[in-house]
Write a protein that holds these residues in place. Sequence first.
Motif, PDB file in Angstrom:
ATOM      1  N   PHE A  46      13.963  38.902  27.932  1.00  0.00           N
ATOM      2  CA  PHE A  46      14.008  37.446  27.995  1.00  0.00           C
ATOM      3  C   PHE A  46      12.608  36.928  27.705  1.00  0.00           C
ATOM      4  CE2 PHE A  46      17.252  39.168  30.720  1.00  0.00           C
ATOM      5  CZ  PHE A  46      18.374  38.434  30.404  1.00  0.00           C
ATOM      6  N   GLU A  47      12.475  36.111  26.669  1.00  0.00           N
ATOM      7  CA  GLU A  47      11.171  35.565  26.286  1.00  0.00           C
ATOM      8  C   GLU A  47      11.064  34.119  26.745  1.00  0.00           C
ATOM      9  OE1 GLU A  47       8.677  34.489  22.235  1.00  0.00           O
ATOM     10  OE2 GLU A  47      10.541  35.594  22.074  1.00  0.00           O
ATOM     11  N   GLY A  56      12.276  32.749  37.838  1.00  0.00           N
ATOM     12  CA  GLY A  56      13.326  33.749  37.661  1.00  0.00           C
ATOM     13  C   GLY A  56      13.098  34.997  38.500  1.00  0.00           C
ATOM     14  N   LEU A  57      11.853  35.377  38.682  1.00  0.00           N
ATOM     15  CA  LEU A  57      11.554  36.516  39.549  1.00  0.00           C
ATOM     16  C   LEU A  57      11.899  36.185  41.002  1.00  0.00           C
ATOM     17  CD1 LEU A  57       8.122  37.689  38.101  1.00  0.00           C
ATOM     18  CD2 LEU A  57      10.251  39.020  38.126  1.00  0.00           C
ATOM     19  N   LEU A  58      11.522  34.994  41.413  1.00  0.00           N
ATOM     20  CA  LEU A  58      11.771  34.586  42.805  1.00  0.00           C
ATOM     21  C   LEU A  58      13.259  34.415  43.092  1.00  0.00           C
ATOM     22  CD1 LEU A  58       8.801  32.106  43.220  1.00  0.00           C
ATOM     23  CD2 LEU A  58       9.042  34.366  44.272  1.00  0.00           C
ATOM     24  N   SER A  59      14.049  34.065  42.071  1.00  0.00           N
ATOM     25  CA  SER A  59      15.493  33.891  42.265  1.00  0.00           C
ATOM     26  C   SER A  59      16.282  35.154  41.881  1.00  0.00           C
ATOM     27  CB  SER A  59      15.989  32.692  41.459  1.00  0.00           C
ATOM     28  OG  SER A  59      15.844  32.929  40.078  1.00  0.00           O
ATOM     29  N   TYR A  62      15.428  38.151  37.121  1.00  0.00           N
ATOM     30  CA  TYR A  62      14.728  39.202  36.388  1.00  0.00           C
ATOM     31  C   TYR A  62      14.276  40.274  37.361  1.00  0.00           C
ATOM     32  CZ  TYR A  62      14.657  35.153  33.414  1.00  0.00           C
ATOM     33  OH  TYR A  62      15.039  34.046  32.725  1.00  0.00           O
ATOM     34  N   ASP A  63      14.344  41.511  36.900  1.00  0.00           N
ATOM     35  CA  ASP A  63      13.910  42.626  37.736  1.00  0.00           C
ATOM     36  C   ASP A  63      12.402  42.793  37.706  1.00  0.00           C
ATOM     37  OD1 ASP A  63      16.607  43.492  38.385  1.00  0.00           O
ATOM     38  OD2 ASP A  63      16.726  44.075  36.271  1.00  0.00           O
TER      39      ASP A  63
END
Length: 137
Positions: A46-47, A56-59, A62-63
């Motif tokens: 995902f760019e 996205g990391l916090l939700s 994304y891994d």
Amino acid sequence: MSVRAPSADSDVALNVAATYTVLGFSLPYHIDRVSRMLPKLEIRLFEMAREPIEEGLLSNRYDIAVFLTLNNVNPDLAAETLLSSKRRLWLSSKHRLLSRDNVELKEIADEPCIMLSVDEAAHTRFSTGVRLPIGRE
């Protein structure tokens, strides 16, 4: 921080977010290498810009993410520097500053310049105390 790699025969997906600079210049080699080592691992790329990556990391969308960490100030994210690069000042072959080994950032503040467009280049934190080595090739 520790990351456990899946076994070579695992069917697993890894959601990786990255900024365009990292995705274009740094990740292709590593993605190819991991894909060969773990052929059943599905790597979803995902760019996007750093801010949506952080969200996205916090939700948990994304891994893992790879981006320039200089401007990361989010205390809820753990970051590790994988690679670093020096800032360099590139000059024309006849520039008056070329005879010096180092130049203060304030000395070039009024010089015409070209700044490469990298992730958040306009917002990168520079101080006038930065010393730039002169790049010679």
